[in-house]
Design a protein around this motif. Structure first.
Motif, PDB file in Angstrom:
ATOM      1  N   GLU A 193     -44.736  44.977 -15.676  1.00 25.67           N
ATOM      2  CA  GLU A 193     -44.134  44.724 -14.345  1.00 25.67           C
ATOM      3  C   GLU A 193     -44.236  45.938 -13.251  1.00 25.67           C
ATOM      4  O   GLU A 193     -44.479  45.704 -12.133  1.00 25.67           O
ATOM      5  N   GLU A 194     -44.195  47.123 -13.777  1.00 23.27           N
ATOM      6  CA  GLU A 194     -44.490  48.268 -12.959  1.00 23.27           C
ATOM      7  C   GLU A 194     -45.976  48.253 -12.421  1.00 23.27           C
ATOM      8  O   GLU A 194     -45.969  48.359 -11.212  1.00 23.27           O
ATOM      9  N   MET A 195     -46.965  47.726 -13.317  1.00 23.59           N
ATOM     10  CA  MET A 195     -48.275  47.715 -12.681  1.00 23.59           C
ATOM     11  C   MET A 195     -48.471  46.668 -11.997  1.00 23.59           C
ATOM     12  O   MET A 195     -49.204  46.627 -11.133  1.00 23.59           O
ATOM     13  N   ARG A 196     -47.631  45.522 -12.131  1.00 22.55           N
ATOM     14  CA  ARG A 196     -48.107  44.333 -11.134  1.00 22.55           C
ATOM     15  C   ARG A 196     -47.460  44.733  -9.890  1.00 22.55           C
ATOM     16  O   ARG A 196     -48.238  44.363  -8.893  1.00 22.55           O
ATOM     17  N   ALA A 197     -46.110  45.454  -9.657  1.00 21.93           N
ATOM     18  CA  ALA A 197     -45.750  46.124  -8.512  1.00 21.93           C
ATOM     19  C   ALA A 197     -46.795  47.124  -7.685  1.00 21.93           C
ATOM     20  O   ALA A 197     -47.031  47.022  -6.559  1.00 21.93           O
ATOM     21  N   ARG A 198     -47.074  47.934  -8.583  1.00 21.37           N
ATOM     22  CA  ARG A 198     -48.149  48.797  -8.238  1.00 21.37           C
ATOM     23  C   ARG A 198     -49.296  48.398  -7.312  1.00 21.37           C
ATOM     24  O   ARG A 198     -49.851  48.852  -6.288  1.00 21.37           O
ATOM     25  N   PHE A 199     -50.056  47.368  -7.962  1.00 21.33           N
ATOM     26  CA  PHE A 199     -51.226  46.754  -7.454  1.00 21.33           C
ATOM     27  C   PHE A 199     -50.927  45.599  -6.596  1.00 21.33           C
ATOM     28  O   PHE A 199     -51.783  44.631  -6.262  1.00 21.33           O
ATOM     29  N   GLU A 200     -49.800  45.299  -6.473  1.00 18.51           N
ATOM     30  CA  GLU A 200     -49.443  43.886  -5.469  1.00 18.51           C
ATOM     31  C   GLU A 200     -50.259  43.818  -4.415  1.00 18.51           C
ATOM     32  O   GLU A 200     -50.279  44.892  -3.480  1.00 18.51           O
ATOM     33  N   GLY A 201     -50.918  42.748  -4.257  1.00 19.46           N
ATOM     34  CA  GLY A 201     -51.614  42.362  -3.026  1.00 19.46           C
ATOM     35  C   GLY A 201     -53.251  43.176  -2.852  1.00 19.46           C
ATOM     36  O   GLY A 201     -53.945  43.091  -1.763  1.00 19.46           O
ATOM     37  N   GLY A 202     -53.266  43.830  -3.800  1.00 14.99           N
ATOM     38  CA  GLY A 202     -54.581  44.483  -3.886  1.00 14.99           C
ATOM     39  C   GLY A 202     -55.539  44.395  -5.107  1.00 14.99           C
ATOM     40  O   GLY A 202     -55.063  43.821  -6.234  1.00 14.99           O
ATOM     41  N   GLU A 203     -56.924  44.775  -5.338  1.00 15.77           N
ATOM     42  CA  GLU A 203     -57.417  44.662  -6.450  1.00 15.77           C
ATOM     43  C   GLU A 203     -56.853  45.642  -7.342  1.00 15.77           C
ATOM     44  O   GLU A 203     -56.514  46.642  -7.152  1.00 15.77           O
ATOM     45  N   VAL A 204     -57.245  45.317  -8.438  1.00 13.20           N
ATOM     46  CA  VAL A 204     -56.592  46.212  -9.560  1.00 13.20           C
ATOM     47  C   VAL A 204     -58.204  46.918 -10.237  1.00 13.20           C
ATOM     48  O   VAL A 204     -59.098  46.350 -10.925  1.00 13.20           O
ATOM     49  N   PRO A 205     -58.189  48.289 -10.064  1.00 11.68           N
ATOM     50  CA  PRO A 205     -59.310  49.092 -10.373  1.00 11.68           C
ATOM     51  C   PRO A 205     -59.227  49.176 -11.874  1.00 11.68           C
ATOM     52  O   PRO A 205     -58.138  49.234 -12.610  1.00 11.68           O
ATOM     53  N   ARG A 206     -60.517  49.587 -12.676  1.00 16.43           N
ATOM     54  CA  ARG A 206     -60.530  49.722 -14.051  1.00 16.43           C
ATOM     55  C   ARG A 206     -59.834  51.284 -14.325  1.00 16.43           C
ATOM     56  O   ARG A 206     -60.050  52.229 -13.538  1.00 16.43           O
ATOM     57  N   PRO A 207     -58.821  51.223 -15.266  1.00 15.68           N
ATOM     58  CA  PRO A 207     -58.121  52.692 -15.399  1.00 15.68           C
ATOM     59  C   PRO A 207     -59.342  53.712 -16.136  1.00 15.68           C
ATOM     60  O   PRO A 207     -60.192  52.985 -16.757  1.00 15.68           O
TER      61      PRO A 207
END
Length: 193
Positions: free
Chosen positions: A136-150
């Protein structure tokens, strides 16, 4: 199909598996060994293949990645029970390029992308709720944007030195074709069942 190119033969068998296997026809057992010689095996998903090798992706801080760093060799086993076939592949392992890892990561579902950020793969987890909270923290962190490769996530390529094709036959009189890398080509032979 008779061929002296094991990659072409793999393509044929893999296409037949993809057409007939109900779940995860690209599932493959990956065997590694740690620096002390302790073997380990687990299922991964094949995400690419060709003359240069067989590709899967994972967290590069996972147990399997640590084992591959210590001993960069692996074995793969495809087993398609409904087709009564298996393929064994053995060879050296290298990391795929960042560009190749980025391209594959971008093709994954958003939830899988977020899971790659949230998971400390293979490490102890005190409770499922801890992982779900991190997700859920990651969902909030990347909300509205692309998710880059870790930076700790990417692909590995097993470059085959040996490929064995096993076909079930009645009375355990199986057919086993072995291809062994020989310079730029392959040497082919048969094995007793």
């Amino acid at each position: 199909m008779s061929t002296t190119d094991p990659i072409q033969l793999f393509d044929t068998w893999f296409a037949e598996a993809r057409a007939s296997e109900i779940n995860d026809s690209n599932a493959v057992a990956l065997a590694t060994v740690d620096g002390a010689g302790q073997p380990s095996v687990r299922m991964v998903l094949l995400k690419g293949h060709g003359p240069d090798g067989f590709v899967f992706y994972t967290n590069r801080e996972s147990r399997k990645a640590g084992e591959l760093a210590a001993v960069p060799r692996a074995a793969l086993l495809f087993h398609w029970k409904s087709l009564r076939r298996q393929i064994r592949i053995e060879g050296g392992v290298t990391q795929v390029s960042d560009a190749e890892s980025d391209a594959y990561f971008a093709s994954r579902s958003r939830d899988s992308q977020l899971g790659a950020w949230a998971s400390d793969q293979s490490r102890p987890l005190d409770a499922r709720a801890t992982f779900e909270a991190r997700y859920e923290e990651m969902r909030a962190r990347f909300e509205g944007g692309e998710v880059p490769r870790p930076p700790h996530w990417g692909g590995y390529r097993v470059t085959p030195a040996r490929i064995e094709f096993w076909q079930d036959r009645a009375h355990r009189l199986h057919e086993r074709r072995l291809f062994v890398r020989d310079g730029d080509g392959w040497r082919e032979g048969l094995l007793y069942p």
